[in-house]
Design an enzyme around this catalytic site. Structure first.
Site, PDB file in Angstrom:
ATOM      1  N   ASP A   8     -36.962   8.030  34.031  1.00 10.82           N
ATOM      2  CA  ASP A   8     -35.978   7.311  34.260  1.00 10.82           C
ATOM      3  C   ASP A   8     -34.158   7.130  35.173  1.00 10.82           C
ATOM      4  O   ASP A   8     -33.704   8.765  34.611  1.00 10.82           O
ATOM      5  CB  ASP A   8     -35.551   7.463  32.821  1.00 10.82           C
ATOM      6  N   GLU A  39     -35.886   2.287  34.171  1.00  8.89           N
ATOM      7  CA  GLU A  39     -35.384   1.355  32.845  1.00  8.89           C
ATOM      8  C   GLU A  39     -34.228   1.456  32.470  1.00  8.89           C
ATOM      9  O   GLU A  39     -33.440   0.659  31.394  1.00  8.89           O
ATOM     10  CB  GLU A  39     -36.445   1.090  31.676  1.00  8.89           C
ATOM     11  N   ASN A  40     -33.034   2.520  32.485  1.00  6.82           N
ATOM     12  CA  ASN A  40     -32.028   2.889  32.694  1.00  6.82           C
ATOM     13  C   ASN A  40     -30.718   2.444  33.227  1.00  6.82           C
ATOM     14  O   ASN A  40     -29.776   2.577  33.421  1.00  6.82           O
ATOM     15  CB  ASN A  40     -32.127   4.488  31.520  1.00  6.82           C
ATOM     16  N   ASN A  67     -38.942  -0.091  27.771  1.00  9.13           N
ATOM     17  CA  ASN A  67     -38.416  -0.025  26.238  1.00  9.13           C
ATOM     18  C   ASN A  67     -36.753  -1.629  26.369  1.00  9.13           C
ATOM     19  O   ASN A  67     -36.732  -1.707  26.115  1.00  9.13           O
ATOM     20  CB  ASN A  67     -38.279   0.516  24.909  1.00  9.13           C
ATOM     21  N   HIS A  68     -36.270  -0.818  27.891  1.00  4.99           N
ATOM     22  CA  HIS A  68     -35.727  -1.032  27.859  1.00  4.99           C
ATOM     23  C   HIS A  68     -35.454  -2.610  29.169  1.00  4.99           C
ATOM     24  O   HIS A  68     -34.380  -2.860  29.694  1.00  4.99           O
ATOM     25  CB  HIS A  68     -34.229  -0.266  28.801  1.00  4.99           C
ATOM     26  N   HIS A 149     -45.616   5.178  29.265  1.00  5.83           N
ATOM     27  CA  HIS A 149     -43.727   5.102  28.452  1.00  5.83           C
ATOM     28  C   HIS A 149     -43.636   4.514  27.269  1.00  5.83           C
ATOM     29  O   HIS A 149     -44.201   4.395  26.405  1.00  5.83           O
ATOM     30  CB  HIS A 149     -42.847   3.341  29.174  1.00  5.83           C
ATOM     31  N   HIS A 174     -39.888   7.628  29.068  1.00  5.87           N
ATOM     32  CA  HIS A 174     -38.985   7.099  28.427  1.00  5.87           C
ATOM     33  C   HIS A 174     -38.399   8.641  27.456  1.00  5.87           C
ATOM     34  O   HIS A 174     -36.920   8.293  27.402  1.00  5.87           O
ATOM     35  CB  HIS A 174     -39.514   6.341  27.235  1.00  5.87           C
ATOM     36  N   HIS A 176     -36.398  11.180  28.602  1.00  9.88           N
ATOM     37  CA  HIS A 176     -35.372  12.031  29.657  1.00  9.88           C
ATOM     38  C   HIS A 176     -35.455  13.090  29.408  1.00  9.88           C
ATOM     39  O   HIS A 176     -34.764  13.896  29.393  1.00  9.88           O
ATOM     40  CB  HIS A 176     -34.224  11.346  28.858  1.00  9.88           C
TER      41      HIS A 176
END
Ligand SMILES: [Fe+2]
Ligand SMILES: [Fe+2]
Length: 258
Positions: A8, A39-40, A67-68, A149, A174, A176
């Site tokens: 991520d 995603e981040n 999820n983001h 994820h 996810h 991290h």
């Protein structure tokens, strides 16, 4: 076939450090395919067009989400038109974007799949059945990278064992935090519970720790911002058999700025 999968990427510091590490680190050189979880990438939340373009310019060819996925308002306006971006496949039917994508690498088709676990996350459709359906639809593809994820180790391990021998790799994202359990499972699927992240090392999962602690201690909303300071880079390098797609090795990479 050498595949690099980057964890991520968090915010602009993560984007820039990912670009720098891909340029500088010999272990990452000569890759046939470079994938990252994005995603981040935009301010720690979601992936906007500008961030995607920056990461493509850095040599990342495909971006997975999680999820983001929908945190940046513009994403659902362009995601249908960019086959290099993959969002979790187990969102409900009709969700913008795609849950898998295919490309040609060294003359063979390669598929990148993104699914999301359900423990402590949104209650999406079953990720196991979602992958089953994709594998059925794309039965001719042997080189398959699955980004799982998910929050819990157990759900990721379950996916790894469920797909062992049917895909080239199940790579967790996810949390991290990189896990030290990388291995090739008995039937030839590379596995790691979490690849880790790219971004500020002294925050909390890449975000500024003051805001995160404030929220936890006051139980009131706080503004989360991407942290400053030294960064970490986390990835895995896979060697896949060119013909069968079986994983020959998985190597964990982690570099921290001093
Ligand atoms: Fe993330
Ligand atoms: Fe996530």
């Amino acid at each position: 076939m050498k595949v690099v999968f980057v964890g991520d990427i968090v915010g602009r510091p993560g984007q820039e450090y990912a670009a720098q590490c891909l340029r500088e680190m010999a272990e990452l050189g000569g890759a046939d395919l470079v994938i990252a979880n994005g995603e981040n990438a935009t301010h720690g939340r979601g992936l906007n067009r500008a961030s995607a373009e920056f990461l493509y310019d850095a040599g990342i060819e495909f971006l997975t989400l999680g999820n983001h996925a929908w945190d940046q308002k513009d994403t659902e306006l362009w995601i249908d038109d960019d086959a290099r971006v993959v969002r979790p496949a187990n969102y409900p039917p009709g969700t913008p974007g795609r849950g898998y994508t295919t490309c040609q690498v060294k003359g063979v088709p390669v598929m990148i799949v993104n699914v999301m676990g359900r423990a402590f996350l949104s209650q999406l459709d079953c990720p196991f059945r979602a992958v089953d359906q994709i594998l059925q639809e794309q039965s001719g593809v042997r080189h398959i990278i699955v980004d799982m994820h998910a929050e819990t180790t157990s759900e990721k391990l379950a996916m790894g064992w469920y797909l062992d021998g049917r895909v080239s790799a199940v790579l967790g994202t996810h949390t991290h935090v990189q896990t030290a359990d990388e291995r090739v499972l008995p039937n030839g699927t590379a596995y790691i519970t979490d690849v880790g992240m790219v971004g500020p090392n002294d925050g909390i999962l890449g975000m500024d720790r003051v805001g995160v602690m404030h929220k936890m201690m006051t139980q009131r909303p706080a503004r989360f911002q991407v942290a400053d300071g030294p960064r970490q880079f986390c990835a895995v390098v896979l060697e896949l058999d060119d013909v069968t797609g079986t994983a020959q090795s998985i190597q964990r990479i982690r570099r921290v700025e001093s």
